[in-house]
Design an enzyme around this catalytic site. Sequence first.
Site, PDB file in Angstrom:
ATOM      1  N   ASN A   9       0.857  -1.189   0.000  1.00 47.32           N
ATOM      2  CA  ASN A   9       0.000   0.000   0.000  1.00 47.32           C
ATOM      3  C   ASN A   9       0.898   1.245   0.000  1.00 47.32           C
ATOM      4  OD1 ASN A   9      -1.388   2.267   1.146  1.00 47.32           O
ATOM      5  ND2 ASN A   9      -3.043   0.914   1.761  1.00 47.32           N
ATOM      6  N   HIS A  12       0.998   6.265   1.867  1.00 47.88           N
ATOM      7  CA  HIS A  12       1.703   7.242   2.706  1.00 47.88           C
ATOM      8  C   HIS A  12       2.890   7.895   2.018  1.00 47.88           C
ATOM      9  CE1 HIS A  12      -1.257   6.774   5.631  1.00 47.88           C
ATOM     10  NE2 HIS A  12      -1.066   5.469   5.706  1.00 47.88           N
ATOM     11  N   HIS A  45      -5.683   3.551  -1.343  1.00 48.57           N
ATOM     12  CA  HIS A  45      -6.980   3.946  -0.786  1.00 48.57           C
ATOM     13  C   HIS A  45      -7.285   5.366  -1.245  1.00 48.57           C
ATOM     14  CE1 HIS A  45      -9.566   4.310   3.174  1.00 48.57           C
ATOM     15  NE2 HIS A  45     -10.255   4.606   2.076  1.00 48.57           N
ATOM     16  N   ARG A  47      -9.339   8.098  -0.580  1.00 48.29           N
ATOM     17  CA  ARG A  47     -10.281   8.502   0.475  1.00 48.29           C
ATOM     18  C   ARG A  47     -11.168   9.623  -0.035  1.00 48.29           C
ATOM     19  NH1 ARG A  47      -8.760   6.599   5.903  1.00 48.29           N
ATOM     20  NH2 ARG A  47     -10.423   7.949   6.600  1.00 48.29           N
ATOM     21  N   ARG A  51      -6.980  12.843   1.229  1.00 45.97           N
ATOM     22  CA  ARG A  51      -5.868  13.314   2.077  1.00 45.97           C
ATOM     23  C   ARG A  51      -4.518  12.763   1.620  1.00 45.97           C
ATOM     24  NH1 ARG A  51      -7.259  10.216   7.688  1.00 45.97           N
ATOM     25  NH2 ARG A  51      -9.232  11.269   7.322  1.00 45.97           N
ATOM     26  N   GLU A  75      -8.813   0.437  -2.472  1.00 46.82           N
ATOM     27  CA  GLU A  75      -9.595   0.496  -1.233  1.00 46.82           C
ATOM     28  C   GLU A  75     -10.556   1.670  -1.347  1.00 46.82           C
ATOM     29  OE1 GLU A  75      -6.071  -1.144   1.715  1.00 46.82           O
ATOM     30  OE2 GLU A  75      -6.930   0.843   2.036  1.00 46.82           O
ATOM     31  N   THR A 106      -8.223   3.784   9.039  1.00 46.56           N
ATOM     32  CA  THR A 106      -9.424   2.946   9.094  1.00 46.56           C
ATOM     33  C   THR A 106      -9.456   2.238  10.448  1.00 46.56           C
ATOM     34  OG1 THR A 106      -9.033   2.616   6.750  1.00 46.56           O
ATOM     35  CG2 THR A 106     -10.720   1.244   7.760  1.00 46.56           C
ATOM     36  N   GLU A 156     -11.089  -9.300   3.860  1.00 44.49           N
ATOM     37  CA  GLU A 156      -9.779  -8.918   4.386  1.00 44.49           C
ATOM     38  C   GLU A 156      -9.968  -8.728   5.883  1.00 44.49           C
ATOM     39  OE1 GLU A 156      -7.162  -6.431   2.183  1.00 44.49           O
ATOM     40  OE2 GLU A 156      -6.430  -5.421   3.987  1.00 44.49           O
ATOM     41  N   HIS A 198      -3.563  -4.311   8.003  1.00 41.02           N
ATOM     42  CA  HIS A 198      -3.636  -3.136   8.876  1.00 41.02           C
ATOM     43  C   HIS A 198      -2.688  -3.280  10.062  1.00 41.02           C
ATOM     44  CE1 HIS A 198      -5.010   0.612  10.549  1.00 41.02           C
ATOM     45  NE2 HIS A 198      -5.664   0.813   9.423  1.00 41.02           N
TER      46      HIS A 198
HETATM   47  N1  PXP Z   1      -5.926  -3.039   4.433  1.00 42.60           N
HETATM   48  C1  PXP Z   1      -6.886  -2.081   4.529  1.00 42.60           C
HETATM   49  C2  PXP Z   1      -8.281  -2.449   4.176  1.00 42.60           C
HETATM   50  C3  PXP Z   1      -6.575  -0.758   4.915  1.00 42.60           C
HETATM   51  O1  PXP Z   1      -7.538   0.175   5.004  1.00 42.60           O
HETATM   52  C4  PXP Z   1      -5.224  -0.440   5.172  1.00 42.60           C
HETATM   53  C5  PXP Z   1      -4.855   0.977   5.502  1.00 42.60           C
HETATM   54  O2  PXP Z   1      -5.092   1.775   4.392  1.00 42.60           O
HETATM   55  C6  PXP Z   1      -4.260  -1.461   5.049  1.00 42.60           C
HETATM   56  C7  PXP Z   1      -4.640  -2.749   4.698  1.00 42.60           C
HETATM   57  C8  PXP Z   1      -2.806  -1.202   5.304  1.00 42.60           C
HETATM   58  O3  PXP Z   1      -2.632  -0.839   6.637  1.00 42.60           O
HETATM   59  P1  PXP Z   1      -1.216  -0.275   7.107  1.00 42.60           P
HETATM   60  O4  PXP Z   1      -0.995   0.985   6.331  1.00 42.60           O
HETATM   61  O5  PXP Z   1      -1.408  -0.056   8.563  1.00 42.60           O
HETATM   62  O6  PXP Z   1      -0.199  -1.326   6.789  1.00 42.60           O
END
Ligand code: PXP
Length: 252
Positions: A9, A12, A45, A47, A51, A75, A106, A156, A198
Site C-alpha cells: 500500500n 503514505h 486507498h 479517500r 488526504r 480500497e 481505518t 480482508e 492493517h
Molecule cells: N488493508 C486495509 C483495508 C486498509 O484500510 C489499510 C490501511 O489503508 C491497510 C490494509 C494497510 O494498513 P497499514 O498501512 O497499517 O499497513
Amino acid sequence: MSRLRLGVNIDHVATIRNARGASYPDPVRAAEMAIAAGADGITAHLREDRRHISDADIDALAVIVRRRGRPLNLEMAVTAEMEAIALAHRPHAACLVPERREEVTTEGGLDMVKGHNTIAPVIARLRQAGIRVSCFVDADFEQIAAAKSAGAHVVELHTGAYCDAVREGSPQADRLLSGLIAAAAEADRLGLEVHAGHGIDYETVKPIAAIPEVVELNIGHFLIGEAIFMGLPAAIARMRALMDEARAEKAA
Ligand code: PXP
C-alpha cells in the site's frame, strides 16, 4: 499451503508529498519500485477527502500496474462517487472499507451486518464489471457470514487490534491472534478468499503469515516508514522474507 501474496500500500508516499503540497515523492514511482522489489500487487486507498492518494494517482497507477501485469487493489468507501470511480477504472480488486472523515486511519472493519442491504447491490455492480470484491471486516463470524451473503469474493481481516496489542505488550494479543486464526478458518469454510491487513510490521507479520487460509497481506504504513531508513526495496524484501519464513516454518 499456497504462496502468500504481498500487496504494498503506497498511500503514505502521497501523505508525505501532500504535507508540502509538492509533486514529490511520487506514489506511482513507489509502486513501480515496489513491483520491481517483489510486490505481488499495489494497494491504494482513494479517500473521500483525498488526504493522500489523488484521482490522478489512481489514473497513473492503473496504467503502470497494467503495464507490469500486477493487480491494483483499490480500497474504497461504499459511496456512489467511489463506486463510479471503480466502475470507470475496473481495477483487479476493490476492497470496501468503512470511512469516517475525522479518523486518522481505518479504525475498524466494515459493518456488513448493519450495512448488508445497502452494500450487497454495490458488490453486485462491481462484480458485474469484473472486479473482485473484498470486504474489510473484523475477525467476527457474523460479519464474515454477512460479507458472504452480500456477495463478496474475499474478506480482508482487520489485523490492527492484534498488531496494536503486540506493540503495547498487551495480554490481549494471544486472544486477538486466536480470533484471527478462527475467523480465517471460518471464512475459508464459507468459500471466501482470505486476506489480512492493517498495522502489520516485522514483529507481527510472522504469526499472521502462518495462518494457512490467508493468501494475501496488504501492508503500507510500516513499509513506507522503514523505507526512510533502509530504502523501499530492502524494506519490502525483508517483509517478503519474513512472510516466506513463516509459511515454511508452518509447513515443516
Ligand atoms: N488493508 C486495509 C483495508 C486498509 O484500510 C489499510 C490501511 O489503508 C491497510 C490494509 C494497510 O494498513 P497499514 O498501512 O497499517 O499497513
